[in-house]
Each structure stands twice: as C-alpha cells, then as structure tokens.
Design an enzyme around this catalytic site. Sequence first.
Site, PDB file in Angstrom:
ATOM      1  N   THR A  73       0.924  -1.169   0.113  1.00  0.00           N
ATOM      2  CA  THR A  73       0.125  -0.056   0.098  1.00  0.00           C
ATOM      3  C   THR A  73       0.879   1.161  -0.007  1.00  0.00           C
ATOM      4  O   THR A  73       2.061   1.285   0.393  1.00  0.00           O
ATOM      5  CB  THR A  73      -0.989   0.036   1.217  1.00  0.00           C
TER       6      THR A  73
ATOM      7  N   GLU B 217      -6.040  -3.970   1.368  1.00  0.00           N
ATOM      8  CA  GLU B 217      -6.195  -4.891   2.389  1.00  0.00           C
ATOM      9  C   GLU B 217      -7.466  -5.732   2.360  1.00  0.00           C
ATOM     10  O   GLU B 217      -7.666  -6.595   3.078  1.00  0.00           O
ATOM     11  CB  GLU B 217      -6.264  -4.050   3.923  1.00  0.00           C
TER      12      GLU B 217
ATOM     13  N   LYS C 153     -11.080  18.840  11.591  1.00  0.00           N
ATOM     14  CA  LYS C 153     -11.414  18.954  12.737  1.00  0.00           C
ATOM     15  C   LYS C 153     -11.680  20.096  13.357  1.00  0.00           C
ATOM     16  O   LYS C 153     -10.649  21.138  13.380  1.00  0.00           O
ATOM     17  CB  LYS C 153     -10.293  18.089  13.853  1.00  0.00           C
TER      18      LYS C 153
ATOM     19  N   TRP D 107     -16.229  17.132  13.405  1.00  0.00           N
ATOM     20  CA  TRP D 107     -15.631  17.097  12.246  1.00  0.00           C
ATOM     21  C   TRP D 107     -16.418  17.426  10.906  1.00  0.00           C
ATOM     22  O   TRP D 107     -17.681  17.160  10.850  1.00  0.00           O
ATOM     23  CB  TRP D 107     -15.678  15.415  12.209  1.00  0.00           C
TER      24      TRP D 107
HETATM   25  P1  ADP Z   1      -4.153   3.651  -1.364  1.00  0.00           P
HETATM   26  O1  ADP Z   1      -4.109   3.947   0.190  1.00  0.00           O
HETATM   27  O2  ADP Z   1      -2.698   3.522  -2.062  1.00  0.00           O
HETATM   28  O3  ADP Z   1      -5.095   4.696  -1.890  1.00  0.00           O
HETATM   29  P2  ADP Z   1      -6.055   1.757  -1.540  1.00  0.00           P
HETATM   30  O4  ADP Z   1      -6.440   1.625  -2.669  1.00  0.00           O
HETATM   31  O5  ADP Z   1      -5.853   0.364  -0.632  1.00  0.00           O
HETATM   32  O6  ADP Z   1      -4.704   2.362  -1.253  1.00  0.00           O
HETATM   33  O7  ADP Z   1      -7.065   2.694  -0.828  1.00  0.00           O
HETATM   34  C1  ADP Z   1      -7.786   2.497  -0.175  1.00  0.00           C
HETATM   35  C2  ADP Z   1      -8.760   3.599   0.249  1.00  0.00           C
HETATM   36  O8  ADP Z   1      -9.270   4.224  -0.747  1.00  0.00           O
HETATM   37  C3  ADP Z   1     -10.145   3.017   1.206  1.00  0.00           C
HETATM   38  O9  ADP Z   1      -9.395   3.100   2.629  1.00  0.00           O
HETATM   39  C4  ADP Z   1     -10.762   4.642   1.202  1.00  0.00           C
HETATM   40  O10 ADP Z   1     -10.388   5.647   2.181  1.00  0.00           O
HETATM   41  C5  ADP Z   1     -10.595   5.053  -0.237  1.00  0.00           C
HETATM   42  N1  ADP Z   1     -11.819   4.148  -1.074  1.00  0.00           N
HETATM   43  C6  ADP Z   1     -11.915   3.234  -1.650  1.00  0.00           C
HETATM   44  N2  ADP Z   1     -12.984   3.209  -2.408  1.00  0.00           N
HETATM   45  C7  ADP Z   1     -13.739   4.224  -1.962  1.00  0.00           C
HETATM   46  C8  ADP Z   1     -15.000   4.896  -2.312  1.00  0.00           C
HETATM   47  N3  ADP Z   1     -15.907   4.056  -3.312  1.00  0.00           N
HETATM   48  N4  ADP Z   1     -15.308   5.856  -1.895  1.00  0.00           N
HETATM   49  C9  ADP Z   1     -14.454   6.757  -1.247  1.00  0.00           C
HETATM   50  N5  ADP Z   1     -13.461   6.277  -0.694  1.00  0.00           N
HETATM   51  C10 ADP Z   1     -13.005   5.003  -1.447  1.00  0.00           C
END
Ligand code: ADP
Length: 529
Positions: A173, A317, A427, A432
């Site tokens: 990641t 994950e 914040k 929030w």
């Molecule tokens: P990176 O941290 O490199 O972007 P990931 O692809 O694993 O890696 O990112 C996952 C994150 O992307 C999620 O924890 C969330 O915050 C965001 N995310 C994924 N899908 C959505 C969605 N449909 N709407 C909003 N946020 C999203």
Amino acid sequence: MLGAMQDWELRASLLIDHAAREHGSREIVTRWNDGSESRTNWAELRGDALKMVQALKRLGIEKGDRVATLAMNHGPHLVSWYGATGAGAVLHTINPRLFDEQLVYIANHAEDRVLIYDSAFQEIVDRLKPQWTTIEHYICFDNGEFADWIGAEDGEAEWVTGSERDPCMLCYTSGTTGNPKGVLFEHRSNILHTYAAIMPQCADLNSRSCVLPVVPMFHANNWSFPWAAAAVGAKLVYCANNDPANLCDLIEREDINYLAGVPTVWLSLTQHCEAQGMPLPPTITHAVTGGAAMPRSTIEKLMRAGIRIAHAWGMTETSPIATIAFEPHDFDLMTFDEQVTIKARQGKALFGVQLRIVDLGDPSKELPRDGETSGALQVRGPWVLKRYFKGEEDCVDADQWFDTGDVALIHPDGTLQLTDRTKDVIKSGGEWISSVELENAAVAHPAVAEAAAIGIAHPKWDERPLLVVVKKPGMDVSADELRKLLTGKVAKWWLPDAVEFVDEIPHTATGKISKKDLRERFRDYRLDG
Ligand code: ADP
C-alpha cells in the site's frame, strides 16, 4: 468428520486452465504507447504462462520466492500474473510511480529475486540496481527480452501445486505514513474474491464483457480483473496511454462495453467528451469505479448516458472489493435523484465480508446503523488482511476485525456511506467536517474541473477547511460563487474559510487526489483568526 466432496485446492492456475479450455479464443488486446497493438487469447496466454513456469524454474525460483514486476497494463504483464503464481512463486506488483526511497525499501523488504520491467522504467532500474540487494535477474518486458526468455521453453510443464492458503500475490500500500506495507494475498482469498466480484450484483462480468481496466495492474490486485475475466471468459483490452482521446478511440475500435477506473478517470473522460461536444462512447454499458469518492455530478452524467455504475468500496487490504452499490429491488420505482444517491454511496457488503463502525476514540464501542452516527469502519472476511507481510503481529482484534482507517456511517438498510479517511477529516471546534462532502458539492459547479478540501491550522477552531479548486479551461468561477453553491448543501459551519485556485491538484500513482502532497503544499497557509 470431514465432508465427502472432492479435494481441490483453490489455486489461481484453475482460473487460467478454465479460461483456456472454455474461452480459449477470447482475446486479450494491448495498445502500446507508440499506438501499435498486439493480440493474444486465453489459450495462448496459458501456453505462455506455462513457458514462464519453466523459465523461472531454470532461474532457480522456488515456491514462495518473490517475482516482481515494474510495469503498466499489457498482455505480457498478464502472462506474468499466471506464470509467476503458476510456478508457486509470489507475484509482487510494484508501483513504478513511488519515490526511489520507497522502491528500494519494498523490493528489498519483499526480497524480490526477479524483476520484470517495462523499458519505460529502464532509468529507474539503472538508478536503483545498486541499492536493490536481493534482485538477481532483470528481464525487460517490451524490448523482446521477455518474449525470448519464455520463447526458449516448450511449455510442456505443469503448474506447481500446493495449498490454497499459499501466498500468491504481494502488493504494497502507498503508505501515507511510515514505510509501505505489504499485503500478501493467497490463492484462496483471490479465488473467493473472484467469485464475489463477477456476481451480477457486483461487477456483473460475463463472457460478453469487453473490459478496459484503466486501473493499473500494480494497484490493489488490479481490482481482480486478471482473475475475474478468466473466470467468465471476458475479453481484456489494455492501454498504455490513458489520455481520454486515446481511450475513446480504443473503446470504439475494440467495441469496449466495460471500463474500470478511479473517479478521476471518469471525470477526465466525461470532461473530454463534453469539450469535444460528443456523447460518452455509446458502446459503454458498464462502469466500475472505486478507490475514491465518485462525485455525484459524474454519476449523473454516466447514468444519463445509460451506463450501469458498479461503485465499489475497498482497499488493498480487502483484495480490494468489500462493498458495492448495487440496485435494490425497488430501484426502478425510484426517482432519478434517489437512484443517484444509491450509486453515490458505497453500497452493501458483498457476501463474504462483514462491516461495522466503532467509536473513533474507543474501538470497543460498536455504533448503531442509524444513518447518522459515523465512526471508524472495520471489516472482516476471508479476503481481508490479517497481518502485513513480515509483520510481527496481527493487525486485527480478537474477533478478526480490521480497522480500515476510513470514517463512515451505516444506514439502517446496511448501506455504507463513507464520510472521510481518518486522516483527512477536518477537525473544527471538536466537531468533524467531511472533506469529501465539500469536494462533491464543489465539483457540481460547471466551471470546476477538480476540487479538494483540506484542514488548515486555525488558532481558535483547531482546523478550518480550505477548498482548493482547478477551473475548467476557459471557464471562470469566484470563491463567493462557490461558497454560495455550497450553502444549503452542507452545514453552515462547514463552509470553507478560503478558496484557492490552482492550475493542478497533485494525484497519487493511482489517480486519487493526494491530500498528503496538498497539505504539504499549503503547510504554511494562514487563515485569519
Ligand atoms: P491507497 O491508500 O494507496 O489509495 P487503496 O487503494 O488500498 O490504497 O486505498 C483504499 C482507500 O481508498 C480506502 O481506505 C478509502 O479511503 C478509499 N476508497 C476506496 N474506495 C472508495 C469509495 N468508493 N469511496 C470513497 N473512498 C474510497
């Protein structure tokens, strides 16, 4: 007592065997950077992957060894997905857009033994070679080296067998804080995730699908497309140059009906078509999106064009798909606006995944699914991570709940609505503010190309929102107009204290807005107390 069914380990090689046997002639097309195209099919791809199994064996690669790729989307890269995993190795897809420091860290941490890379990244390879301490073999994908390497074999080989719980893929990641962390997928977790992904209620993938995954193969298991397309015999089209004009041309040429990309891809595609005065490509019937919040205005445009949107939420994950915004039974009875609302939320858990929200300060306190209370989102299921690669301890609680780092609320019917990432919420005065909602409201303005909201330190309120906006070329909008547009859409005390117009908003390697870089850029920004 065990059940009395047959003994089959759920391994990735079952997918490619099936695709070659049942959908052998279905094509996999690549359009390269220079505009040239190459074509293969599932049967040939299986043959090439078996040759790669032999070639890896010749290099002394053993079960569990890591084979890395540093590459964009193309057919030979897909060969390596099945070749490496079929050899019992772990395919480590490296994101070429990471900083040098991270590239050095992850290849060494993964102890990669082989690196297969695109010639476009030759400079990275030359630069970092001295620091990569475990890589013994370098093979270039697109200068003939890869083809010669596997071409020297006859393909008379067998897949390496083993347990379905064996590791299969490794994906780090981005690591917004600290070092990147490795997510080690299993054969089983990938197969179970594949079954879930192809469901009509999820990505709705089938043998008639002709898929253009704009999402990079190095990102989050490529949203499962290499596996899912094999399961149903879909056609895959890869494109090296994701410029919207090039994509539109390819979509028409290959009759693509299915495109998968993060919201910024959809944003640039819709904006391109609008600027050219043309409709969205008419062959597209299915859109898969996720990875970041999809602005409501973009959802509306796609839906008006008759495109079915599969809006997914997940993370590396979670393999990555965990929830999907599918159509409930009464979808057709809803107004257009209500339908858009369904698609703008993150949907419901797929069978196999469970969700809950807990108090941000006290994870032992589970919060109600009342559509109002938001908290830290947790997930669990057979394709959810238990422990990071080489992690010393599990990163789940005693009941296997994994904390996602997202902030969300869950509606009484089970629909998930993300409000922010834990580190992106603003914040203000102990309350929030959702940066995502501010952004969504702002991009609804016709002159706004892209918007991002970040928290700026404030002497009285702790943080206050700053809205950073990119205007569409040749169009204008003022800070006051934007504040007026937002009034009524968000709570009054959420209205941004300031609006800054910029030429460009930084993006991550996967096309998401990089809040980290943006916060860095506005680190010294001062709001009037
Ligand atoms: P990176 O941290 O490199 O972007 P990931 O692809 O694993 O890696 O990112 C996952 C994150 O992307 C999620 O924890 C969330 O915050 C965001 N995310 C994924 N899908 C959505 C969605 N449909 N709407 C909003 N946020 C999203």
